[in-house]
Design a protein around this motif. Structure first.
Motif, mmCIF file in Angstrom:
data_model
loop_
_atom_site.group_PDB
_atom_site.id
_atom_site.type_symbol
_atom_site.label_atom_id
_atom_site.label_comp_id
_atom_site.label_asym_id
_atom_site.label_seq_id
_atom_site.Cartn_x
_atom_site.Cartn_y
_atom_site.Cartn_z
ATOM 1 N N VAL A 1 -5.152 26.355 -6.007
ATOM 2 C CA VAL A 1 -4.885 25.542 -7.349
ATOM 3 C C VAL A 1 -5.776 24.203 -7.405
ATOM 4 O O VAL A 1 -6.910 23.994 -6.350
ATOM 5 N N PRO A 2 -6.412 24.558 -8.574
ATOM 6 C CA PRO A 2 -7.371 23.334 -8.986
ATOM 7 C C PRO A 2 -7.151 22.451 -8.651
ATOM 8 O O PRO A 2 -6.317 21.365 -8.851
ATOM 9 N N MET A 3 -8.125 21.233 -7.603
ATOM 10 C CA MET A 3 -7.548 19.832 -7.385
ATOM 11 C C MET A 3 -8.160 18.384 -8.815
ATOM 12 O O MET A 3 -7.247 18.261 -9.251
ATOM 13 N N TRP A 4 -8.632 19.287 -9.843
ATOM 14 C CA TRP A 4 -8.874 18.331 -11.061
ATOM 15 C C TRP A 4 -7.170 17.519 -11.434
ATOM 16 O O TRP A 4 -7.943 16.977 -12.685
ATOM 17 N N GLN A 5 -6.705 19.569 -11.648
ATOM 18 C CA GLN A 5 -5.417 18.955 -12.471
ATOM 19 C C GLN A 5 -4.981 16.783 -12.244
ATOM 20 O O GLN A 5 -4.454 16.860 -13.453
ATOM 21 N N TYR A 6 -5.394 17.061 -10.824
ATOM 22 C CA TYR A 6 -4.281 16.567 -10.126
ATOM 23 C C TYR A 6 -5.393 14.709 -10.841
ATOM 24 O O TYR A 6 -4.270 13.971 -10.117
ATOM 25 N N LEU A 7 -6.384 14.601 -10.854
ATOM 26 C CA LEU A 7 -7.125 13.530 -11.090
ATOM 27 C C LEU A 7 -6.781 12.286 -12.262
ATOM 28 O O LEU A 7 -6.446 13.422 -13.450
ATOM 29 N N PRO A 8 -6.738 11.624 -12.199
ATOM 30 C CA PRO A 8 -6.522 11.422 -13.998
ATOM 31 C C PRO A 8 -7.931 11.109 -15.220
ATOM 32 O O PRO A 8 -9.040 11.306 -14.605
ATOM 33 N N PRO A 9 -6.775 10.909 -15.759
ATOM 34 C CA PRO A 9 -8.246 11.535 -17.612
ATOM 35 C C PRO A 9 -9.560 10.776 -16.669
ATOM 36 O O PRO A 9 -10.584 11.262 -17.137
ATOM 37 N N SER A 10 -9.134 8.993 -16.654
ATOM 38 C CA SER A 10 -10.803 8.527 -16.321
ATOM 39 C C SER A 10 -11.926 9.359 -15.670
ATOM 40 O O SER A 10 -12.858 9.193 -15.633
ATOM 41 N N ALA A 11 -10.648 9.897 -14.832
ATOM 42 C CA ALA A 11 -11.933 10.176 -13.232
ATOM 43 C C ALA A 11 -12.801 11.470 -13.597
ATOM 44 O O ALA A 11 -13.700 11.874 -13.613
ATOM 45 N N ARG A 12 -11.960 12.311 -14.541
ATOM 46 C CA ARG A 12 -12.293 13.537 -15.267
ATOM 47 C C ARG A 12 -12.891 13.395 -16.529
ATOM 48 O O ARG A 12 -13.785 14.386 -16.799
ATOM 49 N N ASP A 13 -13.293 12.286 -16.796
ATOM 50 C CA ASP A 13 -14.720 11.849 -18.226
ATOM 51 C C ASP A 13 -15.441 12.509 -17.178
ATOM 52 O O ASP A 13 -16.473 11.199 -16.866
ATOM 53 N N THR A 14 -16.464 13.062 -18.417
ATOM 54 C CA THR A 14 -17.802 12.405 -17.702
ATOM 55 C C THR A 14 -18.743 12.702 -19.022
ATOM 56 O O THR A 14 -20.398 12.744 -18.666
ATOM 57 N N SER A 15 -18.384 12.204 -19.922
ATOM 58 C CA SER A 15 -19.372 11.684 -20.910
ATOM 59 C C SER A 15 -20.540 10.489 -20.280
ATOM 60 O O SER A 15 -21.219 10.300 -21.512
ATOM 61 N N GLN A 16 -20.142 10.002 -19.426
ATOM 62 C CA GLN A 16 -21.092 8.450 -19.612
ATOM 63 C C GLN A 16 -22.044 8.937 -17.820
ATOM 64 O O GLN A 16 -22.372 8.151 -16.948
ATOM 65 N N ASP A 17 -21.807 10.350 -17.499
ATOM 66 C CA ASP A 17 -22.319 10.554 -16.098
ATOM 67 C C ASP A 17 -24.275 10.321 -16.207
ATOM 68 O O ASP A 17 -23.878 10.215 -15.177
ATOM 69 N N HIS A 18 -24.348 10.371 -17.156
ATOM 70 C CA HIS A 18 -25.913 10.363 -17.038
ATOM 71 C C HIS A 18 -26.280 8.732 -17.008
ATOM 72 O O HIS A 18 -27.431 8.839 -16.652
ATOM 73 N N GLU A 19 -25.845 8.519 -17.756
ATOM 74 C CA GLU A 19 -25.669 6.573 -17.061
ATOM 75 C C GLU A 19 -25.621 6.441 -16.413
ATOM 76 O O GLU A 19 -26.231 5.619 -15.342
ATOM 77 N N LEU A 20 -24.679 6.472 -15.394
ATOM 78 C CA LEU A 20 -24.518 5.708 -14.182
ATOM 79 C C LEU A 20 -24.656 6.497 -13.005
ATOM 80 O O LEU A 20 -24.959 6.216 -12.372
ATOM 81 N N ARG A 21 -24.886 7.945 -13.457
ATOM 82 C CA ARG A 21 -25.716 8.612 -11.988
ATOM 83 C C ARG A 21 -27.075 9.275 -13.104
ATOM 84 O O ARG A 21 -26.602 10.575 -12.913
ATOM 85 N N PRO A 22 -28.042 8.736 -12.828
ATOM 86 C CA PRO A 22 -29.427 9.671 -13.617
ATOM 87 C C PRO A 22 -29.531 10.617 -12.612
ATOM 88 O O PRO A 22 -29.382 10.167 -11.395
ATOM 89 N N PRO A 23 -30.522 11.603 -13.286
ATOM 90 C CA PRO A 23 -31.049 12.828 -12.070
ATOM 91 C C PRO A 23 -31.912 11.784 -11.183
ATOM 92 O O PRO A 23 -32.750 10.945 -11.671
ATOM 93 N N ALA A 24 -32.218 12.780 -9.937
ATOM 94 C CA ALA A 24 -32.479 11.758 -8.698
ATOM 95 C C ALA A 24 -34.176 12.663 -9.098
ATOM 96 O O ALA A 24 -35.229 11.959 -7.988
ATOM 97 N N ALA A 25 -34.351 13.603 -9.653
ATOM 98 C CA ALA A 25 -35.547 14.362 -10.159
ATOM 99 C C ALA A 25 -37.051 14.047 -11.363
ATOM 100 O O ALA A 25 -36.057 12.949 -11.906
#
Length: 136
Positions: free
Chosen positions: A112-136
């Motif tokens: 069973v994939p575990m992402w379905q049990y995460l709250p919607p706020s944790a699944r939101d990837t729209s702000q990932d580029h600002e919160l976690r910039p690429p290391a390279a």
């Protein structure tokens, strides 16, 4: 006439004038006839309402019987289905057991994939580029 006068207006002293007593008697009789007619009309209306309520009661009884039959039919269908209880996970396929291909199996997660049990706020990837910039 004195008895009639005392009957028409019990609290007042008896009148002696015959025409006044007859006028009072006519007035009381007219009022009693009007009251009787109003009561007859009210009674007829209530009888009609009783008939309509009885018809509605019979309709509701019939609907209740239909609903009860539907409920029993659905319960029978549920009993005939092989529905697994909530939260039950099917057994792992043979290819994913550790003995078959030396791959570790985590017993609590199954397939069973575990992402379905995460709250919607944790699944939101729209702000990932600002919160976690690429290391390279």
């Amino acid at each position: 006439f004195l008895d009639l006068s005392s009957t028409l207006e019990p609290g007042r002293p008896a009148r002696t004038d015959k025409s006044a007593i007859l006028d009072d008697a006519i007035r009381v009789l007219t009022q009693l006839r009007t009251d009787a007619q109003e009561l007859k009309e009210t009674n007829e209306k209530l009888l009609e309402e009783i008939k309509s309520l009885k018809a509605e009661k019979n309709e509701i009884r019939e609907e209740k019987l239909v609903l009860k039959a539907n409920k029993e039919r659905i319960e029978q269908q549920l009993k005939t289905l092989n529905v697994s209880p909530a939260g039950y996970l099917p057994a792992h396929p043979a290819g994913y057991h550790a003995a078959a291909n030396k791959m570790a199996v985590f017993p609590g997660y199954g397939l069973v994939p575990m992402w379905q049990y995460l709250p919607p706020s944790a699944r939101d990837t729209s702000q990932d580029h600002e919160l976690r910039p690429p290391a390279a």
